[in-house]
Design a protein around this motif. Structure first.
Motif, mmCIF file in Angstrom:
data_model
loop_
_atom_site.group_PDB
_atom_site.id
_atom_site.type_symbol
_atom_site.label_atom_id
_atom_site.label_comp_id
_atom_site.label_asym_id
_atom_site.label_seq_id
_atom_site.Cartn_x
_atom_site.Cartn_y
_atom_site.Cartn_z
ATOM 1 N N ALA A 79 62.955 23.049 58.579
ATOM 2 C CA ALA A 79 62.653 23.015 57.155
ATOM 3 C C ALA A 79 62.305 24.445 56.748
ATOM 4 O O ALA A 79 61.252 24.963 57.120
ATOM 5 C CB ALA A 79 61.489 22.065 56.876
ATOM 6 N N LEU A 80 63.210 25.064 56.009
ATOM 7 C CA LEU A 80 63.069 26.480 55.682
ATOM 8 C C LEU A 80 63.075 26.685 54.178
ATOM 9 O O LEU A 80 63.853 26.050 53.461
ATOM 10 C CB LEU A 80 64.215 27.274 56.309
ATOM 11 N N ALA A 81 62.214 27.583 53.715
ATOM 12 C CA ALA A 81 62.140 27.903 52.289
ATOM 13 C C ALA A 81 62.336 29.401 52.102
ATOM 14 O O ALA A 81 61.819 30.204 52.881
ATOM 15 C CB ALA A 81 60.794 27.470 51.714
ATOM 16 N N ASP A 82 63.083 29.753 51.074
ATOM 17 C CA ASP A 82 63.358 31.163 50.813
ATOM 18 C C ASP A 82 62.122 31.928 50.345
ATOM 19 O O ASP A 82 61.870 33.033 50.796
ATOM 20 C CB ASP A 82 64.464 31.313 49.776
ATOM 21 N N GLN A 83 61.366 31.357 49.450
ATOM 22 C CA GLN A 83 60.213 32.057 48.874
ATOM 23 C C GLN A 83 59.012 32.020 49.819
ATOM 24 O O GLN A 83 58.774 31.021 50.492
ATOM 25 C CB GLN A 83 59.824 31.433 47.536
ATOM 26 N N PRO A 84 58.230 33.095 49.871
ATOM 27 C CA PRO A 84 57.055 33.136 50.758
ATOM 28 C C PRO A 84 56.006 32.088 50.378
ATOM 29 O O PRO A 84 55.905 31.665 49.224
ATOM 30 C CB PRO A 84 56.490 34.541 50.542
ATOM 31 N N ALA A 85 55.226 31.703 51.374
ATOM 32 C CA ALA A 85 54.155 30.721 51.178
ATOM 33 C C ALA A 85 52.811 31.440 51.045
ATOM 34 O O ALA A 85 52.616 32.503 51.618
ATOM 35 C CB ALA A 85 54.112 29.769 52.367
ATOM 36 N N ASN A 86 51.897 30.834 50.293
ATOM 37 C CA ASN A 86 50.540 31.372 50.239
ATOM 38 C C ASN A 86 49.770 30.852 51.458
ATOM 39 O O ASN A 86 50.307 30.094 52.274
ATOM 40 C CB ASN A 86 49.843 31.011 48.920
ATOM 41 N N TYR A 87 48.523 31.250 51.583
ATOM 42 C CA TYR A 87 47.743 30.899 52.774
ATOM 43 C C TYR A 87 47.650 29.381 52.967
ATOM 44 O O TYR A 87 47.876 28.872 54.071
ATOM 45 C CB TYR A 87 46.350 31.516 52.697
ATOM 46 N N ALA A 88 47.316 28.651 51.914
ATOM 47 C CA ALA A 88 47.168 27.194 52.019
ATOM 48 C C ALA A 88 48.490 26.539 52.423
ATOM 49 O O ALA A 88 48.515 25.610 53.230
ATOM 50 C CB ALA A 88 46.659 26.612 50.701
ATOM 51 N N GLU A 89 49.583 27.031 51.867
ATOM 52 C CA GLU A 89 50.890 26.479 52.218
ATOM 53 C C GLU A 89 51.240 26.776 53.678
ATOM 54 O O GLU A 89 51.820 25.932 54.358
ATOM 55 C CB GLU A 89 51.959 27.051 51.282
ATOM 56 N N LYS A 90 50.865 27.968 54.165
ATOM 57 C CA LYS A 90 51.118 28.302 55.572
ATOM 58 C C LYS A 90 50.375 27.350 56.503
ATOM 59 O O LYS A 90 50.896 26.955 57.545
ATOM 60 C CB LYS A 90 50.720 29.744 55.857
#
Length: 174
Positions: A79-90
């Motif tokens: 499951a890959l996303a192009d846009q970077p994740a913030n800390y909570a999402e990481k």
């Protein structure tokens, strides 16, 4: 997203995987591993849809997975996303990776630049060692490590002197 999926296909093809499609889902397979690749625009979409996508792909592929024998233990869901994740999402992406129900999971966001995508796929790639061995000056190394022998004996040992000469010197020094 198509750019990232193309990079995934290139990396996995170079690693020896056969790429395919089941409907809109990109698949990969080798002798021991098979998997599914899902792309999302961002981490929020990934977190919202991954579970349903995971469940649906396993449902659609259940008979093929049953026929795959040992590979059924090595199924990956990417499951890959192009846009970077913030800390909570990481943190949430890490929790997804720790969920081993049905498949092993790789969940990452923001891998458009650099080696991030290759690093995310490392569990699927063969091990490559990039160790470099420096040239060693063996006579200098021997001189450095033979502190209990006389310099004269070490030099004779390192010269082209016959073995008998070295042995005679050793017997005389011991």
């Amino acid at each position: 997203m198509t750019s990232t999926i193309s990079k995934v296909q290139t990396i996995l093809t170079d690693a020896g995987y056969a790429m395919g499609k089941i409907g809109q889902t990109t698949t990969f397979e080798d002798d021991v591993v098979l998997g599914f690749v899902f792309m999302y625009p961002d981490a929020a979409a990934l977190m919202e849809r991954w579970y349903d996508d995971h469940t649906q792909v396993l449902k659609n592929a259940q008979f093929a997975l049953r026929r795959s024998d040992a590979k059924a233990w090595n199924v990956y869901f990417l499951a890959l996303a192009d846009q970077p994740a913030n800390y909570a999402e990481k943190v949430t992406l890490s929790a997804i990776e720790e969920n081993l129900v049905g498949t092993r999971k790789i969940a990452r966001a923001g891998m458009i630049v650099g080696d991030d995508l290759r690093e995310a796929l490392l569990p699927l790639l063969p091990i490559h060692n990039t160790s470099q061995v420096q040239a060693v000056d063996m006579p200098a190394e021997i001189r450095l490590r033979t502190t209990e022998l006389s310099t004269e004996l070490v030099e004779v040992f390192l010269s082209d002197a016959p073995v008998d000469t070295v042995l005679q010197m050793l017997e005389g020094k011991l």
